[in-house]
Structure formats: C-alpha cells, structure tokens
Design a protein around this motif. Structure first.
Motif, PDB file in Angstrom:
ATOM      1  N   SER A   1      20.850  95.946  39.651  1.00  0.00           N
ATOM      2  CA  SER A   1      19.653  95.116  39.764  1.00  0.00           C
ATOM      3  C   SER A   1      18.435  96.035  39.834  1.00  0.00           C
ATOM      4  O   SER A   1      18.570  97.223  40.111  1.00  0.00           O
ATOM      5  N   PRO A   2      17.235  95.503  39.594  1.00  0.00           N
ATOM      6  CA  PRO A   2      16.039  96.353  39.573  1.00  0.00           C
ATOM      7  C   PRO A   2      15.791  97.131  40.867  1.00  0.00           C
ATOM      8  O   PRO A   2      15.262  98.249  40.831  1.00  0.00           O
ATOM      9  N   ASP A   3      16.188  96.575  42.025  1.00  0.00           N
ATOM     10  CA  ASP A   3      15.941  97.258  43.289  1.00  0.00           C
ATOM     11  C   ASP A   3      17.132  98.089  43.762  1.00  0.00           C
ATOM     12  O   ASP A   3      17.050  98.770  44.787  1.00  0.00           O
ATOM     13  N   ALA A   4      18.226  98.089  43.022  1.00  0.00           N
ATOM     14  CA  ALA A   4      19.418  98.867  43.390  1.00  0.00           C
ATOM     15  C   ALA A   4      19.308 100.283  42.815  1.00  0.00           C
ATOM     16  O   ALA A   4      18.651 100.494  41.805  1.00  0.00           O
ATOM     17  N   PRO A   5      19.948 101.248  43.487  1.00  0.00           N
ATOM     18  CA  PRO A   5      19.926 102.622  42.949  1.00  0.00           C
ATOM     19  C   PRO A   5      20.752 102.700  41.658  1.00  0.00           C
ATOM     20  O   PRO A   5      21.642 101.881  41.415  1.00  0.00           O
ATOM     21  N   ALA A   6      20.449 103.710  40.839  1.00  0.00           N
ATOM     22  CA  ALA A   6      21.181 103.921  39.587  1.00  0.00           C
ATOM     23  C   ALA A   6      22.647 104.213  39.887  1.00  0.00           C
ATOM     24  O   ALA A   6      22.974 104.808  40.918  1.00  0.00           O
ATOM     25  N   PHE A   7      23.533 103.777  38.988  1.00  0.00           N
ATOM     26  CA  PHE A   7      24.957 104.038  39.164  1.00  0.00           C
ATOM     27  C   PHE A   7      25.222 105.540  39.237  1.00  0.00           C
ATOM     28  O   PHE A   7      25.986 106.005  40.070  1.00  0.00           O
ATOM     29  N   ILE A   8      24.593 106.299  38.342  1.00  0.00           N
ATOM     30  CA  ILE A   8      24.763 107.753  38.319  1.00  0.00           C
ATOM     31  C   ILE A   8      23.457 108.418  37.905  1.00  0.00           C
ATOM     32  O   ILE A   8      22.567 107.777  37.342  1.00  0.00           O
ATOM     33  N   LYS A   9      23.362 109.711  38.186  1.00  0.00           N
ATOM     34  CA  LYS A   9      22.217 110.502  37.728  1.00  0.00           C
ATOM     35  C   LYS A   9      22.738 111.850  37.254  1.00  0.00           C
ATOM     36  O   LYS A   9      23.905 112.176  37.455  1.00  0.00           O
ATOM     37  N   VAL A  10      21.890 112.616  36.610  1.00  0.00           N
ATOM     38  CA  VAL A  10      22.291 113.923  36.084  1.00  0.00           C
ATOM     39  C   VAL A  10      22.813 114.782  37.228  1.00  0.00           C
ATOM     40  O   VAL A  10      22.221 114.847  38.307  1.00  0.00           O
ATOM     41  N   GLY A  11      23.967 115.397  36.994  1.00  0.00           N
ATOM     42  CA  GLY A  11      24.589 116.251  38.002  1.00  0.00           C
ATOM     43  C   GLY A  11      25.691 115.562  38.790  1.00  0.00           C
ATOM     44  O   GLY A  11      26.472 116.212  39.468  1.00  0.00           O
ATOM     45  N   ASP A  12      25.764 114.224  38.717  1.00  0.00           N
ATOM     46  CA  ASP A  12      26.807 113.489  39.436  1.00  0.00           C
ATOM     47  C   ASP A  12      28.175 113.731  38.798  1.00  0.00           C
ATOM     48  O   ASP A  12      28.296 113.858  37.590  1.00  0.00           O
ATOM     49  N   LYS A  13      29.191 113.765  39.634  1.00  0.00           N
ATOM     50  CA  LYS A  13      30.576 113.856  39.180  1.00  0.00           C
ATOM     51  C   LYS A  13      31.081 112.434  38.937  1.00  0.00           C
ATOM     52  O   LYS A  13      30.790 111.533  39.711  1.00  0.00           O
ATOM     53  N   VAL A  14      31.822 112.246  37.848  1.00  0.00           N
ATOM     54  CA  VAL A  14      32.372 110.942  37.528  1.00  0.00           C
ATOM     55  C   VAL A  14      33.860 111.068  37.220  1.00  0.00           C
ATOM     56  O   VAL A  14      34.336 112.140  36.859  1.00  0.00           O
ATOM     57  N   THR A  15      34.570 109.964  37.414  1.00  0.00           N
ATOM     58  CA  THR A  15      35.962 109.876  36.992  1.00  0.00           C
ATOM     59  C   THR A  15      35.999 108.919  35.809  1.00  0.00           C
ATOM     60  O   THR A  15      35.005 108.233  35.524  1.00  0.00           O
ATOM     61  N   LYS A  16      37.142 108.842  35.140  1.00  0.00           N
ATOM     62  CA  LYS A  16      37.208 108.001  33.945  1.00  0.00           C
ATOM     63  C   LYS A  16      36.972 106.527  34.252  1.00  0.00           C
ATOM     64  O   LYS A  16      36.580 105.770  33.376  1.00  0.00           O
ATOM     65  N   ASP A  17      37.167 106.113  35.507  1.00  0.00           N
ATOM     66  CA  ASP A  17      36.960 104.714  35.887  1.00  0.00           C
ATOM     67  C   ASP A  17      35.597 104.458  36.534  1.00  0.00           C
ATOM     68  O   ASP A  17      35.300 103.328  36.911  1.00  0.00           O
TER      69      ASP A  17
END
Length: 157
Positions: free
Chosen positions: A96-112
């Motif tokens: 949503s517009p007021d929620a933080p981004a799911f990820i940002k540059v430098g974040d670690k992610v898994t395939k899910d």
C-alpha cells in the motif's frame, strides 16, 4: 478455467521456448501470449515542405529531418539474474502507499521472497524473487507501467 498459477507457468514455458505467439481457448475463455522477439528501431521519415511566398513569387524548400535515436542500453552483468514481469501491469514496490517497500537494494532474498506487486485488471499479483541472492538494482519506478518480460530487478545469485 485456468488458474493464475497455470497462466504463470504457461508464460514461463513460452518465455523459455522459441515460440513467439501462443493462443489457448476453452469454454469461451481465450488466453493469448505474444513474446517480443527483437527490438524495433524507429526512425522518423525526412519531411520536405514547400513554402510559397505570394509577394516574391519564389519557392523555398525547407527540409525538416527528425530521427528517433534510442539511448544505448546499460550493459548488464551476465552473472546477474533478472526478475522479469510475468504480465503487463502497474509495478508497485509495496502493498500500500503508506507501507514500506518489500525490498530495497542490498537486501537478501530467497526464491520465495515477495519483491513487488504487479497490478493487472484490478488483480494484485505478488512477484517472487525466483532465486536466492542479493538485490543489486531496481530497474523500475513505483507506479510505472511494465510490459510482459520486462526486467524489474537484478539479483546477484
């Protein structure tokens, strides 16, 4: 009727194949998938206009030339995985517009890991990373329209 997961699987299969156009019809439901096979270079034609001046009774020719040039694409490290859009829609970095981004540059992610949402026809589709790694670059701005197969993120796997 096809489920969204089946449509996503179809898109992946078409994307990985040499097929450029796919059409599926069943019980009045039609799914058509077209893949961009190459990049089109657009050049505007040269336009020549003639201006007549009544008083001087002379004719002048004015050549107007416009050529559309495309900026060279950034060279993308071939070792990086591209997370691409599985559909045409609007890209959102958060729920949503007021929620933080799911990820940002430098974040670690898994395939899910959910990395973004692509809205298509009022349906909000969560897009996952598909690989384990680190987000190197976000290629799309929040609220921007994206095309099928357009790279959204670069991930160092």
């Amino acid at each position: 009727m096809l489920k969204i997961s089946e449509v996503k699987e179809l898109i992946k299969l078409i994307d990985d194949s040499t097929i450029s156009n796919f059409l599926y019809e069943q019980d009045g439901v039609k799914v058509e998938i077209k893949k961009n096979v190459g990049e089109a270079v657009v050049a505007a034609p040269v336009v020549t206009k003639t201006i007549q001046q009544e008083e001087a009774k002379t004719t002048k020719e004015v050549a107007v030339e416009s050529v559309v040039t495309e900026a060279p694409e950034k060279s993308i490290d071939e070792n990086l995985h591209k997370i691409t859009s599985p559909m045409v829609g609007t890209f959102y970095q958060s729920a949503s517009p007021d929620a933080p981004a799911f990820i940002k540059v430098g974040d670690k992610v898994t395939k899910d890991s959910v990395v973004c949402i692509v809205e298509a026809m009022k349906l909000f589709n969560e897009i996952t990373a598909e690989v384990d790694g680190e987000i190197v670059e976000i290629l799309v701005k929040d609220g921007e329209l994206v095309e099928y197969g357009e790279p959204l993120f670069l991930v160092k796997a």
